[in-house]
Structure formats: C-alpha cells, structure tokens
Enzyme design. Structure first.
Site, PDB file in Angstrom:
ATOM      1  N   SER A   1       0.156  -9.123 -10.495  1.00 44.77           N
ATOM      2  CA  SER A   1      -1.151  -8.665 -10.008  1.00 44.77           C
ATOM      3  C   SER A   1      -2.196  -9.608 -10.585  1.00 44.77           C
ATOM      4  CB  SER A   1      -1.428  -7.241 -10.516  1.00 44.77           C
ATOM      5  OG  SER A   1      -2.804  -6.933 -10.394  1.00 44.77           O
TER       6      SER A   1
ATOM      7  N   TYR B   1      -1.382  -1.620 -17.586  1.00 43.27           N
ATOM      8  CA  TYR B   1      -0.991  -2.248 -16.316  1.00 43.27           C
ATOM      9  C   TYR B   1      -1.117  -3.763 -16.419  1.00 43.27           C
ATOM     10  CZ  TYR B   1      -1.163  -3.215 -11.234  1.00 43.27           C
ATOM     11  OH  TYR B   1      -0.943  -3.701  -9.966  1.00 43.27           O
TER      12      TYR B   1
ATOM     13  N   LYS C   1       1.907  -6.452 -16.059  1.00 44.39           N
ATOM     14  CA  LYS C   1       1.882  -7.446 -14.985  1.00 44.39           C
ATOM     15  C   LYS C   1       1.814  -8.873 -15.543  1.00 44.39           C
ATOM     16  CE  LYS C   1       2.277  -4.761 -11.405  1.00 44.39           C
ATOM     17  NZ  LYS C   1       3.473  -4.855 -10.543  1.00 44.39           N
TER      18      LYS C   1
HETATM   19  N1  LIG Z   1      -2.259  -2.782  -3.612  1.00 41.19           N
HETATM   20  C1  LIG Z   1      -2.797  -3.685  -4.410  1.00 41.19           C
HETATM   21  O1  LIG Z   1      -4.017  -3.966  -4.333  1.00 41.19           O
HETATM   22  C2  LIG Z   1      -1.930  -4.417  -5.411  1.00 41.19           C
HETATM   23  C3  LIG Z   1      -2.480  -5.492  -6.103  1.00 41.19           C
HETATM   24  C4  LIG Z   1      -1.719  -6.183  -7.030  1.00 41.19           C
HETATM   25  C5  LIG Z   1      -0.404  -5.812  -7.252  1.00 41.19           C
HETATM   26  N2  LIG Z   1       0.123  -4.754  -6.571  1.00 41.19           N
HETATM   27  C6  LIG Z   1       1.512  -4.400  -6.854  1.00 41.19           C
HETATM   28  O2  LIG Z   1       2.222  -4.319  -5.636  1.00 41.19           O
HETATM   29  C7  LIG Z   1       3.331  -3.426  -5.811  1.00 41.19           C
HETATM   30  C8  LIG Z   1       3.370  -2.452  -4.639  1.00 41.19           C
HETATM   31  O3  LIG Z   1       2.243  -1.641  -4.674  1.00 41.19           O
HETATM   32  P1  LIG Z   1       1.543  -1.037  -3.366  1.00 41.19           P
HETATM   33  O4  LIG Z   1       0.147  -1.474  -3.395  1.00 41.19           O
HETATM   34  O5  LIG Z   1       2.392  -1.307  -2.179  1.00 41.19           O
HETATM   35  O6  LIG Z   1       1.523   0.522  -3.740  1.00 41.19           O
HETATM   36  P2  LIG Z   1       2.359   1.756  -3.200  1.00 41.19           P
HETATM   37  O7  LIG Z   1       2.036   2.881  -4.115  1.00 41.19           O
HETATM   38  O8  LIG Z   1       2.144   1.924  -1.749  1.00 41.19           O
HETATM   39  O9  LIG Z   1       3.874   1.311  -3.429  1.00 41.19           O
HETATM   40  C9  LIG Z   1       4.532   1.434  -4.662  1.00 41.19           C
HETATM   41  C10 LIG Z   1       5.957   1.916  -4.401  1.00 41.19           C
HETATM   42  O10 LIG Z   1       6.647   1.947  -5.658  1.00 41.19           O
HETATM   43  C11 LIG Z   1       7.380   3.166  -5.713  1.00 41.19           C
HETATM   44  N3  LIG Z   1       7.547   3.600  -7.099  1.00 41.19           N
HETATM   45  C12 LIG Z   1       6.555   3.935  -7.965  1.00 41.19           C
HETATM   46  N4  LIG Z   1       7.103   4.388  -9.108  1.00 41.19           N
HETATM   47  C13 LIG Z   1       8.449   4.331  -8.967  1.00 41.19           C
HETATM   48  C14 LIG Z   1       9.555   4.697  -9.792  1.00 41.19           C
HETATM   49  N5  LIG Z   1       9.368   5.248 -11.009  1.00 41.19           N
HETATM   50  N6  LIG Z   1      10.803   4.492  -9.323  1.00 41.19           N
HETATM   51  C15 LIG Z   1      10.998   3.970  -8.094  1.00 41.19           C
HETATM   52  N7  LIG Z   1      10.011   3.647  -7.244  1.00 41.19           N
HETATM   53  C16 LIG Z   1       8.742   3.822  -7.676  1.00 41.19           C
HETATM   54  C17 LIG Z   1       6.518   4.169  -4.950  1.00 41.19           C
HETATM   55  O11 LIG Z   1       7.268   5.302  -4.529  1.00 41.19           O
HETATM   56  C18 LIG Z   1       5.991   3.327  -3.804  1.00 41.19           C
HETATM   57  O12 LIG Z   1       6.838   3.375  -2.670  1.00 41.19           O
HETATM   58  C19 LIG Z   1       3.131  -2.764  -7.182  1.00 41.19           C
HETATM   59  O13 LIG Z   1       3.976  -3.395  -8.124  1.00 41.19           O
HETATM   60  C20 LIG Z   1       1.683  -3.061  -7.502  1.00 41.19           C
HETATM   61  O14 LIG Z   1       1.422  -3.080  -8.873  1.00 41.19           O
HETATM   62  C21 LIG Z   1      -0.611  -4.064  -5.655  1.00 41.19           C
END
Ligand SMILES: NC(=O)c1ccc[n+]([C@@H]2O[C@H](COP(=O)([O-])OP(=O)(O)OC[C@H]3O[C@@H](n4cnc5c(N)ncnc54)[C@H](O)[C@@H]3O)[C@@H](O)[C@H]2O)c1
Length: 255
Positions: A143, A156, A160
């Site tokens: 991230s 977090y 990351k």
């Molecule tokens: N959305 C953003 O702006 C953003 C920015 C930077 C990084 N990220 C990273 O991208 C990745 C995906 O995030 P997203 O934005 O799609 O969010 P999201 O919440 O839609 O997806 C996260 C997924 O991880 C699963 N998950 C969470 N905890 C879990 C556990 N204990 N065991 C198994 N599965 C688990 C959830 O069920 C979900 O399907 C994450 O690692 C997040 O940190 C997202």
C-alpha cells in the site's frame, strides 16, 4: 492489443487470496479471461461463491482465516493440490483499521501483523515447492501507506512496509530457484477498504499543494483499473521483472 484478446494463462494455475471482493475479485475476473484455472481463497464464503460464479473459469474456492496462525499455510498446501500445481500466487487478502497510534493495543497490533504480513509469508513458504517445480511467480500487495506512512494506521503501515522487505528478500533468495516475486502498491482503490479511509484532501501524506498529474485517478480507481498490473506480473510478459515495487496510485504521490 486489448488484454481480453490474450490468453497468457492457458494451462496455468493461479492462487488468488482476497478473492471474495474488491481488488481480489477484479484480478480473478481479469486472469480468468485469459484462460487460467483459479484457486480462490478468502474467509468470506458468500463473496467467494459470487466471485466464482462470475469468473467464467475453472475455479476451486478455499475458505481460510488468515488471522489463525498456520491456517494460511494449510490453505496454500490445499491450493497446490487443487489442480496439481501452481504457476502464480497472488496475495491480496488484507484488512485496514483506522486507529490512533496511542490506542493500538498489543492485540490490535498482533492481529494486523498476522493478517497483513505473517499470513503472506506463510503462504509464500508453503507454496514454494509447487512454485519451484513450475518456475512460478509471487505477487504481494502492499500500500502507499507502506511506502510513505499514513496517519491513524501505524500497524497497517508497518505491515505493508514489511511486505516490501519480505517480497524483495524472497525475490533475491528464490531467483536461483526460478521464482519471481513482485509487489503491487495500490493507491486509492474504490473498495470497502477505501470507504473506511478519510477523504484524500484530509490525508496529510497525499498533499494537494501541487496540481496532480492525473486528477481523476488520484481520487481513486475502480479495482478493474489495477487488475491488469497483477495479470502482467503473473504472466510471461514479466519474465525479466522480479524484486520490483510497482506503484499504481494515479500519480497521487508525485511532488
Ligand atoms: N482499496 C484500497 O484503496 C487499497 C489501497 C492499498 C492497498 N490495498 C490492499 O489491497 C488488498 C485488497 O483490499 P481491497 O481494497 O480489495 O479490500 P476488500 O475488503 O474488498 O478485500 C479484502 C479481502 O480480504 C479478505 N480478508 C480479510 N481478512 C481476511 C482473513 N482474516 N482471512 C482471509 N481473508 C481475509 C476479505 O474477506 C476481502 O475479501 C488489501 O491487502 C489492502 O490492504 C487496498
């Protein structure tokens, strides 16, 4: 050429965690279009079956809880058996919590590090034999919080940032074993995680003092907007790319 016309994953098997929603679901759809058999892992049973139903590909869903030590390694071992091997492991599952640093308890800290960092290591380690036998590839998700820090999410940001070091260490150590490892660093992506973040104009790490290069993209992108980067890194097109940090933030971090 438009990505959908390519078939870079014909005959390939890809494990994708976080497949039940957001970025993970978009990556599943993107890679499924190019012919992969997919192992979809998440803790959300309902979300997983929705993703599988809309992927149009051969899929095996695996439920696991990354918060449980050892569960991620077990999942990765089952994933390697699902279609008899693994060509790529794409770690996307993760959580974000907005908390003041002085109120993060030892339990909050441990849970964040377990889910967002340790679980990823467990999966990479357990998938090593399957990846090595096929010259496979790893893509981990960091991230911009891991690159530049972020207020109100010290745990977090630490997890990351750990993903960057972990992935580059694996890239260096496993290159002689024919395995590539890369990091995707998403900026703001419109998912449930982003809806928990403060508006960008309030975020000190993303100053709007200068005109942004891509004003629309700095406000966030649909998950489909970064799915192609994951597909590229998992494909043969990226065969000379390893240990690299790929920032996809629409220029939000530019001076
Ligand atoms: N959305 C953003 O702006 C953003 C920015 C930077 C990084 N990220 C990273 O991208 C990745 C995906 O995030 P997203 O934005 O799609 O969010 P999201 O919440 O839609 O997806 C996260 C997924 O991880 C699963 N998950 C969470 N905890 C879990 C556990 N204990 N065991 C198994 N599965 C688990 C959830 O069920 C979900 O399907 C994450 O690692 C997040 O940190 C997202």
């Amino acid at each position: 050429m438009e990505g959908g016309a390519m078939q870079r994953f014909e005959g390939k098997v890809v494990l994708i965690t976080g497949a039940a929603s957001g970025i993970g679901r978009a990556v599943v759809r993107r890679i499924a279009r190019e012919g992969a058999a997919l192992v979809l892992a998440d803790r959300d049973r309902e979300g997983l079956s929705q993703t599988a139903g809309s992927s149009g590909s051969k899929t095996v869903p695996l439920l696991y809880d990354a918060a449980q030590p050892g569960a991620s390694a077990d999942m990765a071992e089952r994933a390697a058996e699902a279609f008899g091997g693994l060509d790529a492991v794409i770690n996307i599952a993760g959580i974000y919590r907005r908390q003041h640093a002085d109120r993060i308890t030892a339990q909050h800290w441990a849970q964040m590090i377990q889910i967002d960092l340790t679980s990823v290591f467990e999966i990479c380690q357990a998938a090593l034999p399957a990846l090595e036998s096929r010259g496979g590839s790893i893509i981990n998700t960091s991230s911009t919080a891991g690159l530049r820090g972020i207020a109100y999410a010290a745990h977090y940001a630490a997890a990351k940032a750990g993903i960057l070091g972990l992935t580059q260490a694996l890239a260096a150590e496993w290159a002689p074993r024919g395995i590539r490892a890369n990091v995707v660093v998403p900026g703001r992506v419109q998912t449930s995680i982003a809806s928990a973040l403060p508006p960008l104009k309030d975020a000190p790490s993303m100053s709007r003092a200068h005109d942004p290069i891509l004003p629309d993209l700095t406000e966030g992108v649909a998950p489909e907007g970064i799915a192609g980067l994951y597909a590229y890194l998992a494909s043969e097109d990226a065969r000379f790319v390893t240990g690299a940090i790929h920032v996809a933030d629409g220029g939000a971090g530019l001076g």
